[in-house]
Design a protein around this motif. Structure first.
Motif, PDB file in Angstrom:
ATOM      1  N   LEU A 173      -5.603  17.432  41.718  1.00  0.00           N
ATOM      2  CA  LEU A 173      -6.102  16.649  40.585  1.00  0.00           C
ATOM      3  C   LEU A 173      -7.096  17.482  39.793  1.00  0.00           C
ATOM      4  N   THR A 174      -6.847  17.604  38.502  1.00  0.00           N
ATOM      5  CA  THR A 174      -7.779  18.262  37.598  1.00  0.00           C
ATOM      6  C   THR A 174      -8.484  17.192  36.772  1.00  0.00           C
ATOM      7  N   ILE A 175      -9.796  17.123  36.909  1.00  0.00           N
ATOM      8  CA  ILE A 175     -10.568  16.146  36.141  1.00  0.00           C
ATOM      9  C   ILE A 175     -10.505  16.524  34.658  1.00  0.00           C
ATOM     10  N   PRO A 176     -10.255  15.585  33.756  1.00  0.00           N
ATOM     11  CA  PRO A 176     -10.214  15.902  32.322  1.00  0.00           C
ATOM     12  C   PRO A 176     -11.552  16.444  31.827  1.00  0.00           C
ATOM     13  N   ASP A 177     -11.504  17.338  30.845  1.00  0.00           N
ATOM     14  CA  ASP A 177     -12.737  17.951  30.344  1.00  0.00           C
ATOM     15  C   ASP A 177     -13.512  17.032  29.402  1.00  0.00           C
ATOM     16  N   THR A 178     -13.099  15.781  29.325  1.00  0.00           N
ATOM     17  CA  THR A 178     -13.882  14.776  28.593  1.00  0.00           C
ATOM     18  C   THR A 178     -14.868  14.062  29.518  1.00  0.00           C
ATOM     19  N   VAL A 179     -14.746  14.312  30.822  1.00  0.00           N
ATOM     20  CA  VAL A 179     -15.581  13.631  31.819  1.00  0.00           C
ATOM     21  C   VAL A 179     -16.892  14.385  32.017  1.00  0.00           C
ATOM     22  N   GLU A 180     -18.005  13.640  32.086  1.00  0.00           N
ATOM     23  CA  GLU A 180     -19.316  14.239  32.292  1.00  0.00           C
ATOM     24  C   GLU A 180     -19.916  13.893  33.655  1.00  0.00           C
TER      25      GLU A 180
END
Length: 226
Positions: free
Chosen positions: A4-11
């Motif tokens: 799973l790759t966390i989206p780069d919109t997540v902080e």
């Protein structure tokens, strides 16, 4: 695939977000994520690899995860490798507690403390290294590496300034502690890690105990942890 790759919109990865899951094997955390909250991945029985990505900004600072919460990866029994971003500034207590398969982890050069019980019970660790690249002086807390029963070597750079006397308790195979020449706080001799200022015993290796024929402890004394 279990990746799973966390989206780069997540902080931020919230509290308990991926805890008690099965099937997840690799988690890739982009440099946009700043916080991993308490229990975020705790009790994940199939997780094997964690990759925290980082990015060097124009001013030379490193962008990425800055905070790993308490119990974040507790009891991830199959976790073998953690690529920790050097942007991490704070790690919570018991963050990697009882990750019994953990073999490879780099400790972020941005931290100031390895907190209480942080890596306790990591039975597959054989080596821990604190490099000279750390930005601040580092403290190793109470029982930080307790019950790391296969730990053999610890390397202490000049940045390590304080070690709790219970930090490496019950590390039965620990046989070598390398202290950097520039470290004025500790010295290692005859199977003992000594504090330079008060000449107190910080760590007494089990291998040294077996070779002792006589030990005399004067009064008053402080508790000795083995």
């Amino acid at each position: 695939t279990g990746t799973l790759t966390i989206p780069d919109t997540v902080e931020e990865i919230g509290e308990g977000a991926f805890s008690n899951l099965s099937g997840l094997k690799t988690i890739i955390i982009p440099s946009t994520v700043k916080r991993i909250a308490m229990n975020a991945f705790a009790y994940n029985s199939t997780l094997e690899q964690v990759i925290m990505q980082e990015r060097e900004k124009e001013d030379g600072t490193i962008e990425g995860v800055e905070y790993i919460g308490d119990y974040a990866f507790q009891d991830c029994s199959n976790l073998k490798t953690v690529q920790m971003a050097n942007s991490v500034k704070e790690i919570g207590s018991l963050a990697f507690y009882w990750c019994t398969s953990l073999q490879n982890i780099n400790i972020s050069i941005g931290i100031k403390e390895v907190p209480d019980y942080c890596f306790s019970g990591c039975k597959s660790l054989t080596k821990i290294e604190f490099s000279e690249d750390f930005k601040e002086d580092v403290v190793i807390g109470y029982s930080a590496f307790l019950d790391c029963i296969n730990l053999e070597t610890v390397k202490l750079s000049s940045k390590v300034v304080s070690i709790h006397r219970n930090a490496f308790s019950r590390c039965a195979k620990l046989k070598n502690i390398e202290v950097a020449k520039g470290n004025k706080n500790f010295k290692f001799e005859n199977g003992m890690l000594l504090g330079n200022e008060e000449k107190e015993i910080i760590i007494l290796l089990e291998t040294a105990i077996k070779n002792l024929s006589l030990i005399h402890i004067s009064e008053p004394t402080r508790p000795l942890y083995i």
